[in-house]
Design an enzyme around this catalytic site. Structure first.
Site, PDB file in Angstrom:
ATOM      1  N   GLY A  46       4.045  28.696 -18.749  1.00 31.81           N
ATOM      2  CA  GLY A  46       4.977  27.685 -18.908  1.00 31.81           C
ATOM      3  C   GLY A  46       4.876  26.301 -17.889  1.00 31.81           C
ATOM      4  N   GLN A  51       7.536  19.321 -12.530  1.00 32.31           N
ATOM      5  CA  GLN A  51       6.845  20.355 -11.933  1.00 32.31           C
ATOM      6  C   GLN A  51       4.733  19.430 -12.335  1.00 32.31           C
ATOM      7  OE1 GLN A  51       6.497  24.275 -13.652  1.00 32.31           O
ATOM      8  NE2 GLN A  51       5.774  24.322 -12.083  1.00 32.31           N
ATOM      9  N   CYS A  99       5.375  31.247  -9.911  1.00 29.07           N
ATOM     10  CA  CYS A  99       6.060  29.476 -10.594  1.00 29.07           C
ATOM     11  C   CYS A  99       4.157  28.700  -9.347  1.00 29.07           C
ATOM     12  CB  CYS A  99       6.580  28.607 -10.006  1.00 29.07           C
ATOM     13  SG  CYS A  99       7.465  27.548 -10.105  1.00 29.07           S
ATOM     14  N   LEU A 100       3.692  27.566 -10.927  1.00 29.15           N
ATOM     15  CA  LEU A 100       2.643  27.051 -10.650  1.00 29.15           C
ATOM     16  C   LEU A 100       3.335  25.609  -9.198  1.00 29.15           C
ATOM     17  CD1 LEU A 100       1.951  25.555 -13.683  1.00 29.15           C
ATOM     18  CD2 LEU A 100       0.682  27.570 -11.850  1.00 29.15           C
ATOM     19  N   HIS A 141      13.388  30.338 -17.543  1.00 30.62           N
ATOM     20  CA  HIS A 141      11.917  29.806 -15.430  1.00 30.62           C
ATOM     21  C   HIS A 141      12.110  28.149 -15.901  1.00 30.62           C
ATOM     22  CE1 HIS A 141       9.045  30.271 -12.393  1.00 30.62           C
ATOM     23  NE2 HIS A 141       8.567  28.770 -12.439  1.00 30.62           N
ATOM     24  N   GLU A 142      11.144  27.879 -16.784  1.00 33.48           N
ATOM     25  CA  GLU A 142      11.144  26.452 -17.789  1.00 33.48           C
ATOM     26  C   GLU A 142      12.761  25.714 -16.819  1.00 33.48           C
ATOM     27  OE1 GLU A 142       8.047  25.417 -16.358  1.00 33.48           O
ATOM     28  OE2 GLU A 142       7.591  27.440 -16.641  1.00 33.48           O
ATOM     29  N   HIS A 145      13.433  24.627 -14.299  1.00 34.24           N
ATOM     30  CA  HIS A 145      12.565  23.008 -13.510  1.00 34.24           C
ATOM     31  C   HIS A 145      13.505  21.889 -13.544  1.00 34.24           C
ATOM     32  CE1 HIS A 145       9.780  25.143 -11.740  1.00 34.24           C
ATOM     33  NE2 HIS A 145       9.391  25.683 -12.055  1.00 34.24           N
TER      34      HIS A 145
END
Length: 173
Positions: A46, A51, A99-100, A141-142, A145
């Site tokens: 995702g 991000q 997480c990226l 999670h997304e 953000h």
């Protein structure tokens, strides 16, 4: 085009993102494509617009299989804008997340096991659905953000937070 992923510490990751209002422009379509390209290139499941440094309530997600989450079932490729998430039960599942924007770390994070989501797709059409398990985890999670929250702030027990190569020596992050 693959975009740079901003890392924890960048102010855009701690801000409430702006709603998406324009769904029909060449720049919009390029942004959605770029986000999928960036997510795939980074090995993610995702990606949210903050991000990549863009304050918009836009997330892309989905995968057939994932090196980062090898036991996770496939999640359909999706675009979700201006999401509203509603838990459909009080059941909480605690599982590992990465997480990226926080490369190299993982933590056990509690999330609702079953959610309803609504919002708009990439063309601006109203969409809604339900998600369970890992699929629900990815959306939540997304969504975090988009509201300026990173997963470490949800960790209950920091004995379950650390570097991926230490916690999972056989996995890539």
């Amino acid at each position: 085009m693959i975009r740079d992923i901003v890392r924890m510490g960048e102010p855009v990751l701690l801000q409430q993102a702006r709603p998406v209002e324009v769904f029909d422009s060449p720049d919009w379509r390029a942004l959605v494509r770029d986000m999928f390209d960036t997510m795939r290139s980074a090995g993610g499941v995702g990606l949210a617009a903050p991000q990549i440094g863009i304050s918009l309530q836009l997330m892309v997600y989905g995968f057939e299989g994932s090196e980062r989450y090898p036991d996770a079932p496939a999640v359909p490729l999706s675009v979700l804008c201006n999401p509203v998430i509603t838990p459909l039960s009080e059941d909480i599942e605690e599982d590992w997340e990465g997480c990226l924007s926080i490369p190299g770390l993982r933590g056990k994070v509690p999330r609702f096991a079953h959610i309803h989501y609504q919002g708009r797709d990439a063309e601006g059409r109203v969409i809604e659905g339900e998600a369970h398990g890992f699929h629900a985890r990815v959306i939540q999670h997304e969504h975090d953000h988009l509201i300026g929250r990173l997963y470490p702030s949800r960790i209950r027990d920091f004995d379950h937070f650390g570097f991926t190569d230490v916690l999972f020596p056989d996995r890539r992050d």
